[in-house]
Design a protein around this motif. Sequence first.
Motif, PDB file in Angstrom:
ATOM      1  N   GLU A 124      81.800  71.717  72.909  1.00  0.00           N
ATOM      2  CA  GLU A 124      81.210  72.552  71.854  1.00  0.00           C
ATOM      3  C   GLU A 124      79.696  72.622  72.015  1.00  0.00           C
ATOM      4  OE1 GLU A 124      82.369  70.669  68.212  1.00  0.00           O
ATOM      5  OE2 GLU A 124      84.324  71.651  68.146  1.00  0.00           O
ATOM      6  N   ALA A 125      79.072  71.478  72.304  1.00  0.00           N
ATOM      7  CA  ALA A 125      77.616  71.439  72.470  1.00  0.00           C
ATOM      8  C   ALA A 125      77.188  72.254  73.688  1.00  0.00           C
ATOM      9  CB  ALA A 125      77.119  70.004  72.583  1.00  0.00           C
ATOM     10  N   ASP A 126      77.981  72.240  74.755  1.00  0.00           N
ATOM     11  CA  ASP A 126      77.673  73.076  75.920  1.00  0.00           C
ATOM     12  C   ASP A 126      77.717  74.556  75.543  1.00  0.00           C
ATOM     13  OD1 ASP A 126      77.393  70.876  77.622  1.00  0.00           O
ATOM     14  OD2 ASP A 126      79.415  71.060  78.454  1.00  0.00           O
ATOM     15  N   ARG A 127      78.800  74.966  74.851  1.00  0.00           N
ATOM     16  CA  ARG A 127      78.954  76.383  74.476  1.00  0.00           C
ATOM     17  C   ARG A 127      77.861  76.820  73.506  1.00  0.00           C
ATOM     18  NH1 ARG A 127      84.413  74.834  74.557  1.00  0.00           N
ATOM     19  NH2 ARG A 127      84.417  74.521  72.309  1.00  0.00           N
ATOM     20  N   ASN A 128      77.560  75.972  72.513  1.00  0.00           N
ATOM     21  CA  ASN A 128      76.497  76.311  71.564  1.00  0.00           C
ATOM     22  C   ASN A 128      75.137  76.300  72.260  1.00  0.00           C
ATOM     23  OD1 ASN A 128      75.998  76.831  68.603  1.00  0.00           O
ATOM     24  ND2 ASN A 128      74.564  75.155  68.978  1.00  0.00           N
ATOM     25  N   SER A 169      72.298  71.157  70.023  1.00  0.00           N
ATOM     26  CA  SER A 169      73.602  71.624  69.540  1.00  0.00           C
ATOM     27  C   SER A 169      74.376  70.517  68.846  1.00  0.00           C
ATOM     28  CB  SER A 169      74.424  72.192  70.699  1.00  0.00           C
ATOM     29  OG  SER A 169      73.845  73.389  71.154  1.00  0.00           O
ATOM     30  N   HIS A 170      74.309  69.304  69.376  1.00  0.00           N
ATOM     31  CA  HIS A 170      74.994  68.195  68.705  1.00  0.00           C
ATOM     32  C   HIS A 170      74.496  68.071  67.269  1.00  0.00           C
ATOM     33  CE1 HIS A 170      77.412  66.491  71.872  1.00  0.00           C
ATOM     34  NE2 HIS A 170      76.381  66.319  72.677  1.00  0.00           N
ATOM     35  N   ASP A 171      73.190  68.227  67.067  1.00  0.00           N
ATOM     36  CA  ASP A 171      72.625  68.126  65.725  1.00  0.00           C
ATOM     37  C   ASP A 171      73.057  69.320  64.873  1.00  0.00           C
ATOM     38  OD1 ASP A 171      70.825  66.794  63.804  1.00  0.00           O
ATOM     39  OD2 ASP A 171      69.672  68.658  64.011  1.00  0.00           O
ATOM     40  N   GLN A 172      72.939  70.536  65.426  1.00  0.00           N
ATOM     41  CA  GLN A 172      73.323  71.733  64.671  1.00  0.00           C
ATOM     42  C   GLN A 172      74.792  71.694  64.254  1.00  0.00           C
ATOM     43  OE1 GLN A 172      72.376  75.119  67.124  1.00  0.00           O
ATOM     44  NE2 GLN A 172      70.354  75.328  66.201  1.00  0.00           N
ATOM     45  N   LEU A 173      75.631  71.168  65.123  1.00  0.00           N
ATOM     46  CA  LEU A 173      77.066  71.121  64.855  1.00  0.00           C
ATOM     47  C   LEU A 173      77.463  69.878  64.052  1.00  0.00           C
ATOM     48  CD1 LEU A 173      78.206  72.325  68.384  1.00  0.00           C
ATOM     49  CD2 LEU A 173      78.278  73.654  66.247  1.00  0.00           C
ATOM     50  N   ARG A 174      76.466  69.077  63.683  1.00  0.00           N
ATOM     51  CA  ARG A 174      76.650  67.899  62.839  1.00  0.00           C
ATOM     52  C   ARG A 174      77.568  66.857  63.464  1.00  0.00           C
ATOM     53  NH1 ARG A 174      74.823  68.832  57.579  1.00  0.00           N
ATOM     54  NH2 ARG A 174      76.378  67.448  56.689  1.00  0.00           N
ATOM     55  N   HIS A 175      77.543  66.757  64.775  1.00  0.00           N
ATOM     56  CA  HIS A 175      78.387  65.787  65.461  1.00  0.00           C
ATOM     57  C   HIS A 175      78.009  64.353  65.100  1.00  0.00           C
ATOM     58  CE1 HIS A 175      79.420  68.893  68.806  1.00  0.00           C
ATOM     59  NE2 HIS A 175      80.128  69.075  67.716  1.00  0.00           N
ATOM     60  N   GLY A 176      76.736  64.078  64.959  1.00  0.00           N
ATOM     61  CA  GLY A 176      76.299  62.726  64.603  1.00  0.00           C
ATOM     62  C   GLY A 176      76.758  62.322  63.221  1.00  0.00           C
ATOM     63  N   ARG A 177      76.728  63.247  62.305  1.00  0.00           N
ATOM     64  CA  ARG A 177      77.157  62.930  60.941  1.00  0.00           C
ATOM     65  C   ARG A 177      78.647  62.627  60.898  1.00  0.00           C
ATOM     66  NH1 ARG A 177      76.031  65.481  55.108  1.00  0.00           N
ATOM     67  NH2 ARG A 177      77.651  64.283  54.126  1.00  0.00           N
ATOM     68  N   LYS A 178      79.419  63.394  61.656  1.00  0.00           N
ATOM     69  CA  LYS A 178      80.856  63.138  61.702  1.00  0.00           C
ATOM     70  C   LYS A 178      81.112  61.736  62.240  1.00  0.00           C
ATOM     71  CE  LYS A 178      81.809  68.014  62.295  1.00  0.00           C
ATOM     72  NZ  LYS A 178      82.134  69.080  63.245  1.00  0.00           N
ATOM     73  N   TYR A 196      80.147  60.781  71.229  1.00  0.00           N
ATOM     74  CA  TYR A 196      80.669  62.096  70.878  1.00  0.00           C
ATOM     75  C   TYR A 196      82.009  62.228  71.584  1.00  0.00           C
ATOM     76  CZ  TYR A 196      75.856  63.191  69.551  1.00  0.00           C
ATOM     77  OH  TYR A 196      74.627  63.186  68.985  1.00  0.00           O
ATOM     78  N   THR A 197      82.871  63.052  71.048  1.00  0.00           N
ATOM     79  CA  THR A 197      84.161  63.265  71.687  1.00  0.00           C
ATOM     80  C   THR A 197      84.024  64.281  72.820  1.00  0.00           C
ATOM     81  OG1 THR A 197      84.795  65.115  70.272  1.00  0.00           O
ATOM     82  CG2 THR A 197      85.327  62.872  69.468  1.00  0.00           C
TER      83      THR A 197
END
Length: 140
Positions: free
Chosen positions: A71-75, A15-24, A64-65
Motif C-alpha cells: 500500500e505504501a509503495d502504491r501511495n 505513505s505509511h504515515d498518511q495511511l495510518r499504518h503506525g497507529r494501527k 508493518y505488514t
Amino acid sequence: LERPALDAIYAHEISHDQLRHGRKGGEMKDVTDWIGGVLGTFSGDEATTATLQQWSGKLVLPSYTRTQELEADRNGVLILQRLGYDSAGTVMCRMLAALRSEAGESGGGFFSDHPALSERVRTIHHADNSRASGTAVDCG
C-alpha cells in the motif's frame, strides 16, 4: 542516491504515515501487551511479565505488514505524481530495483514483514501499466 530515488523512499515512508499504518500497529500493541500481561500473571514476576509482553509483540506485531508495505509503495507513486514526476511508477520501480541490486533480494520469507523486492517491483509495474495513463513503467 539520486534525487528521484530519495523522493521515492520519502514518498514510501510518508505513505505509511498518511495511511495510518503506525497507529494501527500501536492499537495492536495494546492487545499484545494485554496478552503478555495475562500470561505474566501466572508467573507473579514483573520482569517475566515485561518479557512476555515484549515477546508477544514481536511474535504478533511486525513493524508493518506485507500488505501495508505494498500500500505504501502504491501511495508513494501517487505522491511522486503530485511532486510532478511524469513517470512516477518508473521512479518507484527503479528505486526498488536499485535497492535489490545493491542489497540483494530481501523480504518475502515466511517470517518477513516485507514482501520480496521483486514482488514489490512487479506490483508497481502491473498497477501502473494497468492504468489508462498510456505511460508504461520501466522497472530497469
